[in-house]
Design an enzyme around this catalytic site. Structure first.
Site, mmCIF file in Angstrom:
data_model
loop_
_atom_site.group_PDB
_atom_site.id
_atom_site.type_symbol
_atom_site.label_atom_id
_atom_site.label_comp_id
_atom_site.label_asym_id
_atom_site.label_seq_id
_atom_site.Cartn_x
_atom_site.Cartn_y
_atom_site.Cartn_z
ATOM 1 N N LYS A 30 0.843 -1.206 0.000
ATOM 2 C CA LYS A 30 0.000 0.000 0.000
ATOM 3 C C LYS A 30 0.871 1.247 0.000
ATOM 4 O O LYS A 30 1.630 1.489 0.937
ATOM 5 C CB LYS A 30 -0.902 0.004 1.232
ATOM 6 C CG LYS A 30 -1.859 1.187 1.243
ATOM 7 C CD LYS A 30 -2.809 1.105 2.419
ATOM 8 C CE LYS A 30 -2.295 1.811 3.629
ATOM 9 N NZ LYS A 30 -2.232 3.270 3.520
ATOM 10 N N ASP A 59 -3.249 4.287 -2.193
ATOM 11 C CA ASP A 59 -4.233 4.715 -1.183
ATOM 12 C C ASP A 59 -4.232 6.239 -1.078
ATOM 13 O O ASP A 59 -3.682 6.805 -0.138
ATOM 14 C CB ASP A 59 -3.842 4.057 0.152
ATOM 15 C CG ASP A 59 -4.751 4.453 1.308
ATOM 16 O OD1 ASP A 59 -5.907 4.806 1.057
ATOM 17 O OD2 ASP A 59 -4.285 4.387 2.463
ATOM 18 N N LYS A 61 -7.215 8.090 -1.468
ATOM 19 C CA LYS A 61 -8.537 8.487 -0.941
ATOM 20 C C LYS A 61 -9.020 9.795 -1.580
ATOM 21 O O LYS A 61 -9.248 10.791 -0.893
ATOM 22 C CB LYS A 61 -8.481 8.690 0.579
ATOM 23 C CG LYS A 61 -7.952 7.507 1.373
ATOM 24 C CD LYS A 61 -7.995 7.797 2.863
ATOM 25 C CE LYS A 61 -7.439 6.690 3.709
ATOM 26 N NZ LYS A 61 -5.969 6.563 3.655
ATOM 27 N N THR A 118 -10.797 4.496 10.194
ATOM 28 C CA THR A 118 -10.732 3.682 11.422
ATOM 29 C C THR A 118 -10.184 4.465 12.613
ATOM 30 O O THR A 118 -10.188 3.974 13.734
ATOM 31 C CB THR A 118 -9.878 2.415 11.191
ATOM 32 O OG1 THR A 118 -8.757 2.770 10.397
ATOM 33 C CG2 THR A 118 -10.658 1.333 10.492
ATOM 34 N N ARG A 208 2.216 -0.291 11.070
ATOM 35 C CA ARG A 208 3.172 -0.234 12.180
ATOM 36 C C ARG A 208 3.525 -1.580 12.817
ATOM 37 O O ARG A 208 4.708 -1.798 13.116
ATOM 38 C CB ARG A 208 2.695 0.790 13.218
ATOM 39 C CG ARG A 208 2.931 2.215 12.730
ATOM 40 C CD ARG A 208 2.128 3.235 13.482
ATOM 41 N NE ARG A 208 0.715 3.176 13.105
ATOM 42 C CZ ARG A 208 -0.201 4.059 13.486
ATOM 43 N NH1 ARG A 208 0.142 5.067 14.278
ATOM 44 N NH2 ARG A 208 -1.440 3.951 13.080
HETATM 45 O O1 C5P Z 1 0.119 1.501 11.018
HETATM 46 P P1 C5P Z 1 -1.292 1.064 10.759
HETATM 47 O O2 C5P Z 1 -1.434 -0.444 10.639
HETATM 48 O O3 C5P Z 1 -2.278 1.686 11.721
HETATM 49 O O4 C5P Z 1 -1.581 1.674 9.314
HETATM 50 C C1 C5P Z 1 -2.842 1.668 8.718
HETATM 51 C C2 C5P Z 1 -2.748 2.247 7.340
HETATM 52 O O5 C5P Z 1 -4.039 2.221 6.763
HETATM 53 C C3 C5P Z 1 -2.273 3.692 7.262
HETATM 54 O O6 C5P Z 1 -1.511 3.828 6.079
HETATM 55 C C4 C5P Z 1 -3.558 4.502 7.158
HETATM 56 O O7 C5P Z 1 -3.388 5.693 6.416
HETATM 57 C C5 C5P Z 1 -4.462 3.534 6.389
HETATM 58 N N1 C5P Z 1 -5.896 3.690 6.580
HETATM 59 C C6 C5P Z 1 -6.491 3.649 7.835
HETATM 60 N N2 C5P Z 1 -7.863 3.790 7.956
HETATM 61 C C7 C5P Z 1 -8.620 3.933 6.867
HETATM 62 C C8 C5P Z 1 -8.033 3.962 5.600
HETATM 63 C C9 C5P Z 1 -6.651 3.824 5.494
HETATM 64 O O8 C5P Z 1 -5.804 3.465 8.822
HETATM 65 N N3 C5P Z 1 -9.940 3.977 6.982
#
Ligand code: C5P
Length: 228
Positions: A30, A59, A61, A118, A208
């Site tokens: 991603k 991604d 958006k 989220t 992460r």
């Molecule tokens: O580090 P982590 O696992 O929290 O990363 C989640 C990834 O998903 C980040 O790149 C964030 O921008 C993306 N994302 C998110 N919630 C959404 C859409 C995308 O956390 N609804």
């Protein structure tokens, strides 16, 4: 269920080092706002040159007026990515125009719409949308489905409900995954792998917990073992 690894590291070289470690693994990558704004098409080309089998989820958006979104969608198709996303709150007219444009191409990519981020907790979501997350997410998912997109980005907790209101083959991609119960960071609504499986998520996004670990490849392999 597929694993999508978020390339959210601070520097280009760090993302590339992570991608090299993952060569040969059955993962999607991603590329998000930070990396694409800084590194542009170069990161996409580099991913494919490291391993042509990597699939890319861009991604960004996007959210704008319908014509601008359709033009941007065309540019993303031309970048050769396998999946990209828009915001469902851009509305049915914009999403339909995006799909009309995308469907003029052979082998179009998967197009998803973001429902609720989220990182929202219930109170801060309702302050903006004046509806509960659950109700609004179902509304957004129905709009997305009716506009001809392939699926939505949502939290694990809405995945099954969305499929119930749309279709089993309507895709859900779920960020906020803490595979083995790791810390939530800035995410509010997190779930582990067991829950993601139960809720029939098609793609899980993990950032992460992978790139901040001492052994990113080990974590990826452990996740993939649980998914197979
Ligand atoms: O580090 P982590 O696992 O929290 O990363 C989640 C990834 O998903 C980040 O790149 C964030 O921008 C993306 N994302 C998110 N919630 C959404 C859409 C995308 O956390 N609804």
């Amino acid at each position: 269920m597929k694993l999508c690894v978020a390339l959210d590291l601070p520097r280009y070289e760090e993302n590339i080092a992570l991608i090299r470690q993952l060569r040969g693994e059955d993962v999607w990558l991603k590329v998000g706002l930070r990396s694409f704004i800084r590194d542009g098409e170069a990161i996409l080309k580099e991913i494919k040159s490291i391993h042509p089998g990597f699939k890319i989820f861009l991604d960004l958006k996007i959210h704008d007026i319908p014509n601008t979104m359709a033009d941007a969608a065309e540019s993303m198709v031309n970048l050769g990515v396998e999946m990209f996303n828009v915001h469902a709150s851009s509305g049915q007219k914009a999403m339909r125009m995006v799909m009309e444009r995308v469907n003029t191409f052979q082998n179009p990519p998967i197009v998803l719409a973001v429902t609720a981020l989220t990182s929202f907790d219930h109170a801060s979501f309702e302050a903006i949308y004046h509806k509960s997350i659950t109700h609004k997410v179902v509304d957004f998912a129905k709009d997305t489905y009716e506009s001809g997109l392939h699926g939505v980005v949502c939290s694990v907790f809405e995945s099954k409900l969305i499929k119930h209101h749309t279709g089993d083959d309507f895709l859900t991609l779920t960020p906020g995954i803490r595979p083995f119960g790791e810390g939530a960071d800035d995410q509010e609504r997190v779930a582990d792998l067991t829950r993601a499986k139960e809720e029939k998520s098609d793609f899980i996004v993990v950032g992460r917990p992978i790139y901040q670990s001492n052994d990113p490849l080990g974590v990826v392999q452990k996740i993939l073992e649980r998914l197979s």
